[in-house]
Enzyme design. Structure first.
Site, mmCIF file in Angstrom:
data_model
loop_
_atom_site.group_PDB
_atom_site.id
_atom_site.type_symbol
_atom_site.label_atom_id
_atom_site.label_comp_id
_atom_site.label_asym_id
_atom_site.label_seq_id
_atom_site.Cartn_x
_atom_site.Cartn_y
_atom_site.Cartn_z
ATOM 1 N N LEU A 1 -33.008 -14.169 -48.693
ATOM 2 C CA LEU A 1 -32.624 -12.807 -49.044
ATOM 3 C C LEU A 1 -32.487 -12.639 -50.554
ATOM 4 O O LEU A 1 -32.828 -11.601 -51.114
ATOM 5 C CB LEU A 1 -31.306 -12.461 -48.342
ATOM 6 C CG LEU A 1 -31.091 -11.009 -47.956
ATOM 7 C CD1 LEU A 1 -32.262 -10.455 -47.177
ATOM 8 C CD2 LEU A 1 -29.823 -10.880 -47.143
ATOM 9 N N CYS A 2 -31.988 -13.697 -51.221
ATOM 10 C CA CYS A 2 -31.789 -13.579 -52.675
ATOM 11 C C CYS A 2 -33.120 -13.466 -53.408
ATOM 12 O O CYS A 2 -33.239 -12.757 -54.399
ATOM 13 C CB CYS A 2 -30.978 -14.758 -53.204
ATOM 14 S SG CYS A 2 -31.099 -16.221 -52.201
#
Lengths: 181, 464
Positions: free
Chosen positions: B234-235
């Site tokens: 997600l990052c």
């Protein structure tokens, strides 16, 4: 050989009403039942099941007793899908938190929730992973970039910001609701 | 519909079925009855009428199978037409199962394909127990697991033990391949084993497997073999996108829930062009910001729907291998595939066949349901007591499944919020808890690697 098949054929034609048409639990349901019954919660964690019959949707409340987030109380929602454990559950943070790895919409950046999920992992593994995020926020892979930058450049300021956010208040232009115990 | 055979239609099948030979299975008995069985009696269920399904239906019907049933929940999309050859442009929007069945019935003399435009979950044990062989051409792991679980649930056991005939089946099974079909035919006689032939393709790769529920590795035993869904961190999506896919995932995962462009709580529909256009435009903006090339409408749709390009030739090979296995299972004319074949035509052609091993603690097929005998006025606490003493469990959690297939928690000691609310159940009798004879109880405990299945056997009169 052929006779066996014809025997079977007769059987198939005449007996549709097999012993009890009891619905069976799915493999995902069997697995989650096992996961839930074997939860070994650290004392900082609590589980809430809005419906005790529904083991697929629940909340986890983490109240860290050390680190930056000591004294706070953070709620996560878990949604376990029919693909479990081939697919990980969907986890969202329901408490607004000033944290490098959790964004303001509640998305959580934890490797085992996405790219590193394996079917051998359990709900307990995720709980430990989430708890670890509060003990060791990781500024290397940020979701909340601002918070990560502060943590990397000024640990003291980060600590102050976390405290401020947990008491309820503005960090920059973002308002955080109070989440102290 | 043509109702007549052409001359010599079964000439080639007869050569295989009406003579023995060095390659035939030792148990095979040449006979003209086999052909009649294939033509008139053998009931096959084809699950899925897509890329593999079209091939399978064509292959099976041309091979002589007539009692073919096909189930598919999908309708025809214009993008299917390049390889799903039973469909034409006018069919777009119509149910796949129905159009495919009509096409086969019109085209192949005496074919009798019955379509079901429905989800597999809409049917129960009565439906699935009516088939001799089930063959799957699916693109979903969930659906495979469901069919697998259904066929395993049809196995019959006697008093918590393997049916005696089945024990001998298994013993024979472990000795030599020669006995496999003896064992298999034995189990067929018992009537509870329905073989599952499963095909799958992904681009230039494919696999075929033959599953005899309860006897060899099932879908759940080898769940780890399925390629994991590609998920980007997600990052990376949020802050360091490098690929066009990262931009599309950004729009899908982060921007959509924030902006709700089509109203609150409206989930993304991969088949709605407006939704995909929105994702595409947002992804394109982001790609431009980061100087990433390659975001297209098609890619956006591909990422949102997890589309893996289908290759017609791979489908044809895999479906042909599946159909051949169905034929071998139905006729016993040759040893079956044992039990997992991988196929790859990315670069040249490669196949490899091996026997996938059963997982000793498979949640689906290692479960031999145990019987629990109780009086209907026995309290749940007595059942718990029995589990702790007879089965030496530590803190068993017990759930059951209601008529709609939903979970019902009877008692779960280890989670305080559930324990509090299910504690009153302990004092209730099984009758008060509306547990019927034959009810399935799922018991989870630290002492076993899996949740264990029990069948409740209730009696109204106290036996002495």
């Amino acid at each position: 050989m052929i006779k066996l098949f014809s025997l079977k054929q007769q059987k198939k034609d005449e007996v549709p009403g097999r012993a009890g048409n009891q619905k069976k639990a799915s493999a995902a349901q069997l697995r989650i039942t096992k996961d839930i019954n074997e939860l070994n919660l650290p004392k900082t964690c609590q589980m809430e099941f809005p419906d005790p019959d529904d083991l697929l949707n629940f909340k986890l409340i983490i109240s860290p007793d050390e680190g930056f987030y000591r004294g706070g109380k953070f709620s996560f929602s878990f949604k376990v899908g029919p693909g479990y454990p081939h697919e990980p559950p969907k986890v969202k943070c329901e408490t607004q938190v000033y944290h490098p790895n959790i964004d303001l919409e509640g998305n959580v950046c934890l490797n085992i929730l996405r790219e590193d999920w394996k079917p051998v992992l359990t709900i307990n593994s995720i709980i430990y992973g989430l708890q670890y995020l509060f003990l060791e926020p990781n500024p290397e892979d940020p979701l909340n970039k601002e918070a990560a930058e502060v943590l990397q450049t000024n640990r003291r300021l980060f600590e102050t910001n976390v405290q401020k956010s947990m008491r309820g208040g503005y960090i920059g232009s973002v308002f955080f609701e109070r989440c102290l115990k | 519909m043509s109702t007549t055979n052409w001359n010599g239609r079964w000439f080639h099948l007869r050569k295989v079925l009406e003579r023995g030979g060095p390659l035939a299975h030792p148990d095979f008995q040449a006979s003209n009855e086999t052909l009649n069985f294939l033509l008139d009696n053998c009931k096959i269920l084809v699950v899925g009428a897509g890329g593999l399904g079209c091939e399978l239906l064509k292959n099976l019907a041309l091979m002589g199978f007539r009692q073919i049933h096909v189930i598919d929940m999908d309708t025809i999309d214009v993008s299917n037409l390049n390889r799903q050859f039973l469909f034409r442009h006018v069919d777009v929007g119509k149910p796949k199962a129905e159009v495919a069945a009509n096409f086969i019935n019109e085209r192949i003399p005496l074919a009798n394909v019955t379509p079901y435009y429905a989800k597999i979950q809409d049917y129960d044990q009565d439906f699935y127990s009516g088939f001799h062989i089930v063959v799957c051409g699916l693109d979903s792991i969930i659906a495979r697991r469901w069919i697998n679980g259904m066929l395993i649930s049809l196995l019959t056991y006697e008093e918590g033990e393997l049916d005696p005939s089945r024990i001998s089946c298994q013993q024979m099974y472990s000795h030599a391949d020669h006995f496999v079909l003896t064992a298999f035919s034995f189990a067929l006689l018992c009537g509870s084993i329905i073989p599952l032939v499963d095909g799958g393709t992904e681009g230039f790769k494919g696999n075929v497997r033959v599953i005899l529920p309860g006897m060899n590795a099932c879908i759940e035993c080898t769940l780890d073999l399925f390629p994991p869904q590609i998920n980007f961190p997600l990052c990376t999506i949020a802050h360091t996108p490098r690929l066009p896919e990262h931009c599309i995932e950004y729009a899908r995962l982060l921007q959509w829930p924030k902006e709700n462009p089509f109203g609150e709580e409206v989930a993304i529909d991969g088949d709605d062009p407006n939704h995909i256009s929105w994702i595409y435009e947002k992804a394109l903006q982001r790609a431009n910001e980061y100087g990433i090339l390659g975001v297209t409408y098609r890619l956006a749709q591909g990422v949102v729907k997890h589309i893996i390009p289908a290759v017609a030739s791979t489908n044809a090979v895999v479906a042909a291998a599946c159909a051949l296995e169905v034929f071998k299972l139905a006729s016993t004319c040759a040893p079956k595939l044992d039990n997992y074949m991988v196929f790859n035509d990315t670069d040249g052609i490669y196949t490899y066949t091996y026997a996938a091993e059963r997982n000793e603690s498979c949640v689906a097929c290692s479960q031999i349901p145990k019987d629990l005998f109780f009086h209907e006025n026995a309290r749940l606490s007595e059942v718990m007591e029995h589990l702790s003493t007879t089965y030496q469990m530590k803190s068993p959690g017990v759930t059951t499944t209601d008529k709609q297939g939903r979970n019902r928690t009877l008692y779960l000691p280890n989670v305080s919020s559930i324990e509090e609310r299910t504690r009153p159940n302990l004092k209730k009798t099984l009758k008060e808890l509306e547990l019927k004879d034959g009810a399935q109880l799922i018991v989870a405990d630290v002492t076993s690697p899996n949740a264990i299945e029990f069948h409740l056997k209730l009696h109204a009169q106290m036996d002495t």
